[in-house]
Design a protein around this motif. Structure first.
Motif, mmCIF file in Angstrom:
data_model
loop_
_atom_site.group_PDB
_atom_site.id
_atom_site.type_symbol
_atom_site.label_atom_id
_atom_site.label_comp_id
_atom_site.label_asym_id
_atom_site.label_seq_id
_atom_site.Cartn_x
_atom_site.Cartn_y
_atom_site.Cartn_z
ATOM 1 N N ASN A 171 -17.614 56.083 -21.954
ATOM 2 C CA ASN A 171 -17.015 54.850 -21.459
ATOM 3 C C ASN A 171 -17.718 53.651 -22.089
ATOM 4 O OD1 ASN A 171 -15.168 53.482 -19.942
ATOM 5 N ND2 ASN A 171 -16.451 53.394 -18.132
ATOM 6 N N LYS A 172 -16.948 52.800 -22.773
ATOM 7 C CA LYS A 172 -17.550 51.631 -23.417
ATOM 8 C C LYS A 172 -16.654 50.422 -23.248
ATOM 9 C CE LYS A 172 -15.626 52.834 -27.909
ATOM 10 N NZ LYS A 172 -15.878 53.046 -29.311
ATOM 11 N N SER A 173 -17.276 49.263 -23.137
ATOM 12 C CA SER A 173 -16.531 48.016 -23.012
ATOM 13 C C SER A 173 -15.983 47.603 -24.375
ATOM 14 C CB SER A 173 -17.426 46.906 -22.469
ATOM 15 O OG SER A 173 -17.855 47.226 -21.169
ATOM 16 N N VAL A 174 -14.739 47.145 -24.376
ATOM 17 C CA VAL A 174 -14.105 46.710 -25.619
ATOM 18 C C VAL A 174 -13.319 45.434 -25.345
ATOM 19 C CG1 VAL A 174 -13.904 49.010 -26.650
ATOM 20 C CG2 VAL A 174 -12.106 48.200 -25.161
ATOM 21 N N THR A 175 -13.057 44.696 -26.425
ATOM 22 C CA THR A 175 -12.193 43.529 -26.318
ATOM 23 C C THR A 175 -10.747 43.986 -26.441
ATOM 24 O OG1 THR A 175 -12.211 43.095 -28.686
ATOM 25 C CG2 THR A 175 -13.968 42.066 -27.368
ATOM 26 N N GLY A 176 -9.815 43.069 -26.240
ATOM 27 C CA GLY A 176 -8.405 43.418 -26.335
ATOM 28 C C GLY A 176 -7.997 43.908 -27.716
ATOM 29 N N THR A 177 -8.498 43.264 -28.758
ATOM 30 C CA THR A 177 -8.131 43.695 -30.117
ATOM 31 C C THR A 177 -8.802 45.017 -30.478
ATOM 32 O OG1 THR A 177 -9.879 42.271 -30.998
ATOM 33 C CG2 THR A 177 -7.652 41.373 -30.969
ATOM 34 N N GLN A 178 -10.051 45.209 -30.037
ATOM 35 C CA GLN A 178 -10.719 46.497 -30.283
ATOM 36 C C GLN A 178 -9.985 47.629 -29.568
ATOM 37 O OE1 GLN A 178 -14.632 45.634 -28.792
ATOM 38 N NE2 GLN A 178 -15.473 45.252 -30.838
ATOM 39 N N LEU A 179 -9.531 47.358 -28.362
ATOM 40 C CA LEU A 179 -8.772 48.353 -27.602
ATOM 41 C C LEU A 179 -7.506 48.737 -28.350
ATOM 42 C CD1 LEU A 179 -8.287 49.899 -24.879
ATOM 43 C CD2 LEU A 179 -6.996 47.887 -24.167
ATOM 44 N N GLN A 180 -6.789 47.747 -28.830
ATOM 45 C CA GLN A 180 -5.542 47.986 -29.555
ATOM 46 C C GLN A 180 -5.806 48.761 -30.847
ATOM 47 O OE1 GLN A 180 -3.232 44.456 -29.546
ATOM 48 N NE2 GLN A 180 -1.740 45.228 -31.017
ATOM 49 N N ASP A 181 -6.859 48.402 -31.577
ATOM 50 C CA ASP A 181 -7.182 49.099 -32.832
ATOM 51 C C ASP A 181 -7.579 50.552 -32.584
ATOM 52 O OD1 ASP A 181 -6.659 46.753 -34.181
ATOM 53 O OD2 ASP A 181 -8.781 46.168 -34.340
#
Length: 149
Positions: free
Chosen positions: A85-95
């Motif tokens: 489980n890691k925190s991501v930004t919206g664009t990182q999530l999409q990528d």
């Protein structure tokens, strides 16, 4: 019955068919204590207060891809197992979800939305998942009547 020389009858003792349950109760109490101690240690992942639902549970994929959406709109991605489980930004999530979709077009994403998150934050997260090319999206909820920590 047998009779002695004096004319008295000899009584044979009847066998008692009882099971001594005291050792079983001791074992049960020891197991209860072991389970009570180990259960809190099994909580993996992040703390999100899921909304209640009376919906029936569906089958879970073997290796689920779980996207957590927090009350403040932040995202977390758990894709390679329960400890990833890691925190991501919206664009990182999409990528990252786009890369997963290219490798496995049949991938299903499970969305854990915090109960205090706004509907807009949840829909924005689902839109990002859709933009990555994934159309199989399921929401995770807490069964109604259960206490959540």
């Amino acid at each position: 019955m047998a009779v002695t020389a004096t004319g008295r009858r000899i009584r044979k003792r009847k066998l008692k068919a009882e099971i001594n349950v005291v050792p079983y109760i001791d074992v049960m109490l020891v197991l209860l204590i072991i389970f009570m101690v180990t259960t809190p240690l099994l909580n993996l992942g992040t703390d999100i207060k899921l909304p209640d639902s009376k919906a029936m549970a569906l089958s879970t994929p073997k290796e689920p891809i779980v996207v957590s959406i927090y009350a403040d709109g932040a995202y977390a991605l758990m894709a390679q197992g329960p400890d990833s489980n890691k925190s991501v930004t919206g664009t990182q999530l999409q990528d990252e979800l786009g890369a997963i979709h290219r490798n496995n077009p049949e991938a299903t994403v499970l969305v854990r939305g915090d109960r205090s998150a706004t509907y807009q934050a949840l829909m924005a997260g689902i839109d990002r998942i859709n933009a990555a090319g994934i159309s199989r999206i399921s929401l995770i909820s807490q069964p109604a009547g259960t206490v959540q920590q």
